[in-house]
Design an enzyme around this catalytic site. Structure first.
Site, PDB file in Angstrom:
ATOM      1  CG  HIS A 119      21.593 -21.008   9.739  1.00  0.00           C
ATOM      2  ND1 HIS A 119      21.749 -21.002  11.102  1.00  0.00           N
ATOM      3  CD2 HIS A 119      20.303 -20.657   9.513  1.00  0.00           C
ATOM      4  CE1 HIS A 119      20.586 -20.683  11.670  1.00  0.00           C
ATOM      5  NE2 HIS A 119      19.701 -20.487  10.735  1.00  0.00           N
TER       6      HIS A 119
ATOM      7  CG  ASN B 263      19.877 -28.313  24.512  1.00  0.00           C
ATOM      8  OD1 ASN B 263      20.792 -27.907  25.201  1.00  0.00           O
ATOM      9  ND2 ASN B 263      19.587 -27.753  23.363  1.00  0.00           N
TER      10      ASN B 263
END
Ligand code: NAD
Length: 251
Positions: A122, A220
């Site tokens: 990104h 996570n």
């Protein structure tokens, strides 16, 4: 030890894999003080809708609102230091157990941690481009203005300067996509750290590795969209568990 068996499984996968890649998301940088988008309580989604403010249309229609929204995040990124999760990935690369680190993050904490072969899916906040004449600017030229509450303008043509980050609604740079898919196609294992895997195309990477019969390992705090295909899921703070993995590998 909690998660000892799972970490042993991860160590075995990494030792058996000839090509392991990592995919990191905003969660890996949370222990460095940079908030993510979706964690309850601290996530940036709760303060504004990034899909609106942080989209290319949101930026072009109201650059002042965009810069007001992103300024606190940029301020934190500029001050942040890598945490033990970033350092553990660097250690895995030094041990020859990890190739590319594909990151959705726009910070430079993998670089600061000494990692190599980093792919910024990104973009990052190190530069910007004029939306009028296309002139490129290093970040030192425009973030100080943004942090002072101003909208940076091109000195040549006076059009607004956009940071070189991929906003919602913008395509990913083609070269970056090609590099990413090449790595994913070769991967025999992927370690996903701190990504909810809700944003494409990053969210497809574990699926690509899995469909090529590779192993999917997830670190996570909460759930991710690829939990059902994970060979090992380590639920918790990646800055605690990744250094534990290094210890297991070195024992
Ligand atoms: P996300 O906000 O969707 O997901 C972050 C995930 O990390 C969540 O699932 C959360 O449970 C988990 N998490 C939080 N703290 C953790 C910890 N200590 N250890 C392990 N997991 C943890 O982020 P995303 O999927 O990366 O996507 C959002 C987009 O936001 C990205 O495109 C990125 O460009 C942008 N973003 C970047 C930064 C940054 O550069 N640091 C910060 C915010 C947003």
């Amino acid at each position: 030890m909690i998660f000892g068996e799972e970490l042993q499984k991860v160590a075995k996968i990494l030792k058996e894999s000839d090509y392991t890649i990592a995919l990191t998301g905003a969660g890996i940088s949370v222990p460095s003080g940079i908030p993510d988008f979706r964690s309850p309580g601290t996530g940036l989604w709760e303060k504004a809708d990034p899909a609106k403010v942080g989209s290319i249309w949101g930026f072009m229609s109201n650059p002042k609102r965009f810069y007001n929204w992103i300024a606190p995040l940029v301020e934190k990124i500029l001050q942040a230091e890598p945490n033990p999760a970033h350092l553990a990935l660097t250690e895995l690369q030094k041990m020859g157990l990890l190739r590319e680190i594909i990151t959705q993050n726009i910070d430079f904490l993998h670089e600061k941690a000494g990692s190599t072969d980093i792919i910024h899916l990104h973009g990052d906040i190190s530069s910007g481009v004029c939306t009028g004449c296309g002139e490129e600017f290093p970040s030192d030229d425009f973030w100080p203005e943004v942090l002072n509450g101003e909208v940076p303008a091109c000195p040549q043509c006076n059009n607004v300067v956009k940071p070189n980050v991929v906003l919602f609604g913008e395509p990913l740079p083609p070269g970056v996509l090609t590099q990413t898919w090449k790595a994913a196609e070769k991967a025999e294992a992927i370690i996903v750290v701190g990504s909810s895997l809700e944003v494409t195309p990053a969210s497809n990477l574990p699926k690509v590795v899995h469909s090529n019969l590779g192993k999917v390992i997830i670190f996570n705090l909460g759930q991710t969209t690829s939990d059902p295909i994970a060979h090992v899921k380590i639920t918790g703070d990646a800055s605690e568990h990744l250094p534990r993995l290094i210890k297991v590998l070195k024992n």
